[in-house]
Design an enzyme around this catalytic site. Structure first.
Site, short mmCIF file in Angstrom:
data_model
loop_
_atom_site.label_atom_id
_atom_site.label_comp_id
_atom_site.label_asym_id
_atom_site.label_seq_id
_atom_site.Cartn_x
_atom_site.Cartn_y
_atom_site.Cartn_z
N GLY A 1 0.80 -1.21 0.00
CA GLY A 1 0.00 0.00 0.00
C GLY A 1 0.83 1.26 0.00
O GLY A 1 0.52 2.23 -0.71
N GLU B 1 10.29 4.48 6.56
CA GLU B 1 10.32 3.02 6.69
C GLU B 1 11.14 2.62 7.91
O GLU B 1 12.24 3.14 8.12
CB GLU B 1 10.93 2.40 5.42
CG GLU B 1 11.32 0.94 5.53
CD GLU B 1 10.16 0.04 5.93
OE1 GLU B 1 10.34 -0.76 6.87
OE2 GLU B 1 9.07 0.15 5.32
N GLY C 1 6.65 -6.16 3.04
CA GLY C 1 6.42 -7.59 2.94
C GLY C 1 6.85 -8.21 1.64
O GLY C 1 7.00 -9.43 1.57
N ALA D 1 5.81 -14.83 -0.51
CA ALA D 1 5.98 -15.98 -1.41
C ALA D 1 5.57 -15.67 -2.84
O ALA D 1 5.26 -16.58 -3.61
CB ALA D 1 5.16 -17.16 -0.88
N VAL E 1 1.78 11.29 15.03
CA VAL E 1 1.16 12.00 13.92
C VAL E 1 0.13 12.93 14.55
O VAL E 1 -0.86 12.47 15.12
CB VAL E 1 0.49 11.05 12.92
CG1 VAL E 1 -0.19 11.85 11.80
CG2 VAL E 1 1.49 10.06 12.34
N HIS F 1 -0.47 -13.25 6.72
CA HIS F 1 -1.39 -12.37 6.01
C HIS F 1 -2.41 -11.76 6.97
O HIS F 1 -3.62 -11.95 6.80
CB HIS F 1 -2.12 -13.16 4.92
CG HIS F 1 -1.22 -13.81 3.92
ND1 HIS F 1 -1.43 -15.09 3.45
CD2 HIS F 1 -0.09 -13.37 3.32
CE1 HIS F 1 -0.48 -15.40 2.58
NE2 HIS F 1 0.34 -14.37 2.49
N GLY G 1 -3.20 -3.70 4.51
CA GLY G 1 -4.14 -4.77 4.80
C GLY G 1 -5.06 -4.51 5.97
O GLY G 1 -6.07 -5.21 6.14
#
Length: 557
Positions: free
Chosen positions: A17, A36, A87, A92, A234, A465, A498
């Site tokens: 994202g 990051e 990720g 995978a 923030v 996930h 996610g």
């Protein structure tokens, strides 16, 4: 707002994202910085073995600064990526569109026609990530996939067997060529050698990590990527909705005794993209501390595992070629209306990841499971020794994913992230179908069914996930963000990862996270040339009225 802040937008996180957000905002003429937590990795810097813990595992308090974070929560353990590319460094490579019925879940329905609205963004995500159908040695020539195909035949569902789409350059093995994916704008690429070390970070340079597509193009368009920065605050500059922008504080994430001072940036808007655990825990902390007090009380709810259970099968010696020489996931079978299963293999250098495989135990309290496990070990010491000798060469992981109910709630307690069961749809601690399938496949192969150690001892499942925690909803009483992923109650504050997904997908979520971010970014007006000001986005972040009955709208709420 040009010139009034250090950047027009700050993106927190560089996973799927965050990478999409950085590139698309830059293309719209904005000045963008990406913060990051992890470091930047060159291909040849990835570990040669999973036992190189300092390069593989992220635990800076212990001096480990790799790219794989393992978070053991109360009800589940979570594997996630840390580093420039998030990720994508350790995933995978599997890029699948979920079954359409996923979007008919009550938490999705009524907000927009998700299938139609996401279709062009799935197509763009596939193009950018280089999705390619894996057909090399699928089926009988691959011991793991051959076994999965035999399972499908034995169950009479061979039509549900399919090769997966993977984000890998499947060119001539080991041969370096100019960019084959992005019309020559991307970096040179090297053909996949089928070493199987996808989850260790691709030293070959064949994996289509985000640093080879979205982030590569973003940096070419002037985006600043700042590794080693963990966001701690923030806060709206106006003390209210953030109409005039935000102050973002990032700490040195290295945990070294001699750390850099905190870095403070101002920005007109912020995109939170630290993953389901990272973004949700940050929002909880910011709300509780008073930085973002308007955040919905639903934050932390509907945290999900994608319905994952990961038993395994250890193949017997002498059954043919080692399973570890291929891409990690290459095929998929839909077992029933809710469940998919895939074979997942580790390369021969990732034996540490299979060292924790052990015998299945029956559901029950931890003490009873422990006694069962100890009894199995004492009765079958030869099988234990064979597992240690075999390592990952004969271990076939069986990744089960369901779009069935089951949720947790993330909470902060004494500064730590904890989980609680959702009283309305508690997370199951056991999936009988996954155990049944592992035993059936072991019988077909003459091998041994196995379970994860924490699952066998305590019923503690594992997911790579995680989803939810800052979910999409019609109003702030139902979710944390709207259908365009804008945080209710704030201007130019978005979540693109996610954590916004409100229901289990039942398939690998990377492509869906990417497509949702593409959709969210398509709603942000350009900085210049369109006649629209950046306040357009701000005027659409108030709580919308609940949708009226009838056909789904085009998406604006």
């Amino acid at each position: 707002m040009a010139g009034r802040h250090d950047y027009d937008w700050v993106v927190v996180g560089s996973g799927f994202g965050g990478s999409v957000s950085a590139l698309r905002l830059a293309e719209r003429g904005y000045r963008v910085a990406v913060l990051e937590t992890g470091r930047r990795w060159a291909d040849d810097e990835f570990p040669r073995s999973a036992w190189q813990l300092r390069r593989y595992v992220w635990a800076p308090g212990l001096g480990l600064r790799g790219f794989l974070r393992l978070s053991v929560l109360d009800h589940v353990s979570v594997a996630s990526g840390v580093g420039v590319g998030g990720g994508s460094l350790s995933y995978a490579n599997t890029l699948l569109v979920p079954d359409e019925e996923v979007f008919s879940h009550p938490h999705w329905s009524g907000l927009r026609d998700w299938v139609a609205d996401l279709a062009p963004h799935y197509a763009e995500a596939r193009r950018m990530l280089g999705a390619t159908t894996y057909t090399h040695d699928v089926g009988e020539h691959d011991p793991a996939d051959g076994l999965l195909h035999r399972l499908a035949v034995a169950r009479g569902i061979q039509a549900e067997y399919r090769p997966t789409d993977v984000g890998v350059f499947l060119g001539t093995p080991g041969v370096r060529v100019p960019d084959p994916f992005l019309d020559g704008e991307g970096p040179e690429r090297t053909g996949c050698t089928r070493c199987g070390d996808c989850l260790l970070g691709c030293r070959v340079g064949a994996k289509n990590t985000l640093v080879k597509n979205y982030l590569h193009l973003a940096e070419r368009r002037g985006v600043d990527i700042l590794p080693g920065h963990e966001v701690s605050s923030v806060r709206p500059l106006d003390g209210a909705r953030g109409t005039t922008g935000y102050r973002v504080v990032a700490e040195d994430s290295s945990r070294r005794w001699r750390r850099r001072p905190a870095r403070t940036l101002t920005a007109g808007g912020v995109v939170l993209a630290g993953g389901a655990v990272g973004t949700t825990s940050l929002l909880l902390a910011l709300r509780d501390r008073g930085d973002l007090p308007r955040v919905s009380p639903r934050v932390g709810s509907m945290f999900r595992t994608n319905g994952e259970f990961v038993p395994a099968v250890r193949l017997p010696p002498g059954t043919g070629p080692e399973v570890s020489h291929r891409v990690s996931i290459t095929s998929d079978v839909r077992l029933d209306e809710d469940t998919h299963v895939q074979t997942l293999v580790y390369g021969e250098h990732a034996a540490m990841m299979t060292a924790a495989l052990t015998f299945h135990t029956r559901p029950g309290p931890t003490w009873r499971r422990t006694l069962q496990l100890l009894g199995s070990v004492l009765r079958h010491p030869g099988q234990v020794l064979d597992g240690l000798r075999a390592g990952s060469r004969r271990a076939v992981m069986l990744l089960h994913m369901q779009h069935a109910p089951g949720a947790l709630r993330l909470v902060l307690r004494d500064g730590r992230v904890r989980t609680e069961q959702d009283p309305d749809e508690p997370l199951p601690t056991h999936l009988p179908l996954s155990v049944e399938v592992s035993r059936e496949m072991a019988a077909l192969a003459g091998g041994l069914p196995q379970a994860q150690l924490l699952d066998s001892l305590a019923g503690l499942g594992m997911t790579a996930h995680p989803l939810g925690g800052a979910v999409i909803g019609a109003t702030s009483e139902e979710g944390v963000v709207d259908a365009d992923q804008r945080v209710f109650g704030y201007d130019r504050l978005l979540v693109c990862d996610g954590s916004v997904i409100p229901a289990n997908l039942g398939s690998n979520p990377s492509l869906t996270i990417t497509a949702l971010a593409e959709l969210a970014m398509s709603t942000v007006p350009p900085a210049h040339g369109s006649g629209e000001s950046s306040t357009v986005l701000a005027t659409r972040t108030v709580d919308p009225a609940p949708p009226t009955p009838g056909p789904a709208s085009s998406g604006d709420s």
